[in-house]
Design an enzyme around this catalytic site. Structure first.
Site, PDB file in Angstrom:
ATOM      1  N   CYS A 394       0.873  -1.131   0.113  1.00 27.87           N
ATOM      2  CA  CYS A 394      -0.002  -0.076  -0.109  1.00 27.87           C
ATOM      3  C   CYS A 394       0.927   1.135   0.053  1.00 27.87           C
ATOM      4  O   CYS A 394       0.566   2.443  -0.304  1.00 27.87           O
ATOM      5  CB  CYS A 394      -0.790  -0.161   1.022  1.00 27.87           C
ATOM      6  SG  CYS A 394      -2.531  -0.807   0.891  1.00 27.87           S
ATOM      7  N   ASP A 427     -15.232   2.970  -0.182  1.00 27.32           N
ATOM      8  CA  ASP A 427     -14.284   2.037  -0.515  1.00 27.32           C
ATOM      9  C   ASP A 427     -14.660   1.172  -1.608  1.00 27.32           C
ATOM     10  O   ASP A 427     -13.960   0.295  -2.129  1.00 27.32           O
ATOM     11  CB  ASP A 427     -13.914   1.399   0.799  1.00 27.32           C
ATOM     12  CG  ASP A 427     -13.102   2.060   1.909  1.00 27.32           C
ATOM     13  OD1 ASP A 427     -12.281   2.778   1.423  1.00 27.32           O
ATOM     14  OD2 ASP A 427     -12.980   1.588   2.885  1.00 27.32           O
ATOM     15  N   ASP A 444      -9.946  -6.927 -17.491  1.00 26.18           N
ATOM     16  CA  ASP A 444      -9.080  -7.041 -18.611  1.00 26.18           C
ATOM     17  C   ASP A 444      -8.024  -5.889 -18.177  1.00 26.18           C
ATOM     18  O   ASP A 444      -8.462  -4.969 -17.702  1.00 26.18           O
ATOM     19  CB  ASP A 444      -9.499  -6.838 -19.963  1.00 26.18           C
ATOM     20  CG  ASP A 444      -8.922  -7.890 -20.901  1.00 26.18           C
ATOM     21  OD1 ASP A 444      -7.650  -8.007 -20.714  1.00 26.18           O
ATOM     22  OD2 ASP A 444      -9.631  -8.488 -21.874  1.00 26.18           O
ATOM     23  N   GLY A 517     -11.882   2.920  -8.150  1.00 24.61           N
ATOM     24  CA  GLY A 517     -10.580   2.231  -8.833  1.00 24.61           C
ATOM     25  C   GLY A 517      -9.606   2.425  -7.872  1.00 24.61           C
ATOM     26  O   GLY A 517      -9.666   2.703  -6.558  1.00 24.61           O
ATOM     27  N   HIS A 518      -8.356   2.136  -8.287  1.00 23.38           N
ATOM     28  CA  HIS A 518      -7.120   1.934  -7.558  1.00 23.38           C
ATOM     29  C   HIS A 518      -5.908   2.445  -8.109  1.00 23.38           C
ATOM     30  O   HIS A 518      -5.964   2.376  -9.455  1.00 23.38           O
ATOM     31  CB  HIS A 518      -6.729   0.787  -6.870  1.00 23.38           C
ATOM     32  CG  HIS A 518      -5.806   0.389  -5.671  1.00 23.38           C
ATOM     33  ND1 HIS A 518      -5.939   1.348  -4.640  1.00 23.38           N
ATOM     34  CD2 HIS A 518      -4.843   0.201  -5.862  1.00 23.38           C
ATOM     35  CE1 HIS A 518      -4.792   1.019  -3.880  1.00 23.38           C
ATOM     36  NE2 HIS A 518      -4.109   0.182  -4.779  1.00 23.38           N
TER      37      HIS A 518
END
Length: 722
Positions: A394, A427, A444, A517-518
């Site tokens: 992280c 989250d 994908d 998203g991240h």
């Protein structure tokens, strides 16, 4: 690690040569990006030879994408339309803006079409790409129309460019008298400032080619049918080519930069803007106000090492070096029919041997950009110090300010039943499924194949959504994971903004909400997209279900795999790269919409396993086989040539076993086999339809092709190739 951005606007001679230097001697800590409207930039010295037919187009153009790939420099295809020198941003047409720490302009000049009617009825010689396209159209129309009436074409301007151009046109047209060429100029004679012997050689060439000269014709207006002079005289012309004084790009006048009366960037002895020290310029777009020089390619070439050194010194906050350019230089003028005249100072010579001399010089210049060899690799990132250490886990996340500043600027899309990530920073995304519909989800993604992050983001979305379209589902929302290559947080912010703008644009175009998203940083840039959709269970399409008699339809041409493989080796031609982008940026939504009105028996998307791999998923049963018509399978421009040269995707060896399921390959070329298993990025849909419906489908999608049919199994192989 890169900490600052140098943006090069335009692929002129100075920048092209400087990129070669940057490949060998990069500026420490500086990331370089070239932005150009075109992937090909012409070498002006060979333009007359191109028009005359002495050279092919590929012999006189520098492939900027290939050059940048070889040099380890980012390339973004786009048209810069503005510069905010205070904010240090560049506006790019139909794209997000670019930020810079220092910027250099080498865009060349544009024709001054300020006279009444010039913009509407004259063809400017610059940009060269547009002029050459128009010249090809004129030639094609001339070759088609075999009438007896004489056409009159005129070139306005009798400087070196105008004289060379009209003579090149005359040579290309030859003895065909269906076109009469005219040269129009305001003075008493052509080539003002040239030695008398040079002028005489050019005048003899004009007479030899039958060009009619109109001296003392000061054009005051351009009409659809010709020219009007200041004294009221008129000249009837069917086509007018404008080759007079040039001007700077229009957006510079609104930039706040110091510009000259003709609109060029005013630069000092260091090729630095006289008003903004972080702006540099070279070539025709720059005017050295303290030491003026004419607009000549020789000066653009000589400015390249000076610009490189001064940019390097400027980034290091060290004193720069003044440009010292010679006053006299060798001037070589083409005379159309492989004749030329040259002079330097009092020395003047003309004849065929001078043209051969010029030809050798020009070809030697172009050889610098055509024989590039293996691409340069980015220098490894230093390790071992606290400043250069990058955490995993992280700790590799992008900073919160980068995320907030970017996401807060993206327009919101509200979908029924969905709480978008932009609305509330939860989250996870909350999604209320539509009653009666099934939920479909696909994941994908891949590592970046291009530094053009805006278009790359669009391709990632199209690639991911095609999985849903292939199942008949309507995409509803998407989540993205972005991993950016290590860089300074300032550069991360700029990259994240461009990438997210591309992702958001593609999602918006297809009415799909961004639901979360991240983001992280790592050794390379990667993007993955989770696509969520809904479908009526009764209308869910499967890969299997094809029936004997079905027609196989493919909605996109093949070849992106080999094109990007060759691009990684800095060997992909510009036309092939352009074709790959154009294909990948096409969404499969129109194909999905067309199929909604039909009854497809089987559908899949052609992606990483190539056409053959995905076709084999269609014919898993024991009762059917697929018959492929090789001659009907479309390939992207340049793909077959690259396969012929031996380029292959790195996945190619792992896909070769698919060929064991085929019969008929004994008489098939290795190139065709390689195309069948070429992995596709953002590829097309492969659809099995009964013949009547296939005809309807093909009529609605102009790029789709019928490539084969489904038949009852008659052999022990699943695919028959012929």
């Amino acid at each position: 690690m890169f900490e600052r951005d140098l943006v090069l606007v335009g692929g002129g001679h100075t920048h092209a040569l400087m990129i070669r230097t940057l490949a060998m001697k990069p500026i420490p800590g500086v990331r370089v990006t070239l932005v150009s409207e075109s992937t090909l930039t012409p070498y002006s010295g060979m333009l007359p030879g191109l028009v005359a037919g002495h050279y092919r187009a590929d012999e006189v153009h520098i492939d900027l994408n290939r050059l940048c790939r070889w040099a380890g420099i980012r390339f973004i295809q786009g048209r810069v339309t503005g510069v905010n020198a205070q904010a240090k941003t560049l506006s790019v047409q139909d794209q997000p803006s670019l930020t810079y720490d220092k910027v250099s302009f080498d865009t060349g000049s544009t024709p001054d079409l300020s006279l009444p009617g010039a913009r509407s009825f004259a063809v400017g010689v610059k940009p060269v790409s547009r002029f050459y396209a128009k010249w090809q159209q004129l030639l094609d129309r001339h070759d088609r129309e075999r009438g007896t009436e004489t056409q009159h074409w005129g070139v306005v301007g009798a400087g070196a460019g105008g004289v060379e151009l009209v003579l090149a046109m005359a040579h290309r047209l030859g003895a065909d008298r269906r076109v009469q060429l005219h040269l129009v100029y305001p003075g008493d004679h052509i080539l003002s400032g040239y030695p008398r012997r040079s002028i005489r050689a050019a005048e003899c060439a004009l007479q030899r080619h039958g060009v009619v000269c109109h001296s003392n014709f000061n054009v005051s207006a351009v009409k659809k049918n010709g020219l009007v002079a200041a004294n009221g005289n008129a000249l009837s012309l069917d086509q007018t080519v404008w080759c007079t004084r040039a001007a700077g790009p229009e957006f510079l006048s609104q930039s706040g930069l110091d510009v000259t009366s003709a609109g060029f960037i005013a630069v000092n002895r260091y090729l630095q803007s006289t008003s903004h020290p972080d702006v540099f310029a070279a070539g025709d777009v720059a005017d050295m106000v303290f030491d003026p020089r004419p607009k000549a390619g020789v000066y653009a070439v000589r400015q390249a090492p000076i610009l490189y050194e001064n940019l390097k010194l400027a980034f290091a906050s060290q004193p720069m070096q003044p440009a010292r350019l010679q006053r006299q230089f060798l001037s070589l003028l083409s005379l159309g029919d492989r004749q030329a005249v040259g002079h330097r100072g009092l020395f003047v010579a003309s004849g065929a041997w001078v043209w051969r001399w010029k030809d050798r010089i020009d070809r030697a210049f172009m050889e610098k950009f055509q024989a590039l060899g293996a691409p340069k690799m980015m220098a490894p990132m230093p390790t071992g110090t606290e400043a250069d250490m990058h955490c995993a886990g992280c700790g590799s996340k992008l900073g919160p300010a980068i995320l907030h500043d970017t996401l807060s600027t993206l327009p919101r899309m509200n979908k029924p039943g969905l709480t978008p990530a932009l609305e509330a920073a939860e989250d996870g995304s909350v999604w209320q499924p539509t009653p009666g519909l099934s939920q479909v989800q696909s994941l994908d993604g891949f590592r970046s194949f291009s530094d053009d992050l805006y278009r790359f983001g669009q391709v990632c979305v199209n690639h991911a959504l095609s999985d849903l379209y292939a199942m008949g589902a309507q995409p509803v929302s998407a989540q993205v994971w972005i991993n950016l290559a290590h860089a300074h947080p300032r550069l991360h912010k700029a990259d994240f903004q461009r990438l997210m703008r591309g992702i958001h644009q593609a999602l918006s175009d297809q009415s799909v909400a961004l639901a979360g998203g991240h983001s992280t940083e790592g050794a390379e840039t990667h993007v993955a997209v989770v696509a969520n959709g809904e479908v009526d269970p009764a209308r869910l399409w499967r890969k299997t279900g094809a029936r004997p008699g079905d027609v196989l339809v493919l909605t996109k041409a093949l070849g992106t795999g080999v094109i990007w493989a060759s691009d990684a080796a800095a060997q992909a031609p510009a036309g092939a790269v352009t074709a790959a982008w154009e294909s990948m940026l096409v969404s499969q939504k129109p194909a999905w919409e067309a199929l909604q009105r039909l009854e497809p028996h089987a559908v899949t998307d052609v992606t990483g396993f190539g056409l053959l791999g995905h076709l084999l998923e269609m014919v898993t049963g024991d009762d059917i086989e697929a018959h492929l018509n090789l001659n009907a399978i479309p390939a992207l421009p340049g793909a077959r040539d690259l396969l012929e040269q031996g380029f292959r995707s790195s996945l190619h060896p792992q896909l070769l076993p698919y060929t064991l399921e085929c019969s008929g390959l004994e008489s098939v070329s290795e190139v065709d086999i390689a195309l069948l298993i070429d992995p596709q990025t953002s590829g097309g849909l492969l659809v099995a339809l009964d013949p009547d419906q296939a005809e309807i489908f093909l009529g609605q999608l102009p790029d789709a092709r019928a490539i084969g049919q489904i038949a009852r199994r008659t052999s022990d192989r699943k695919v028959v190739v012929g």
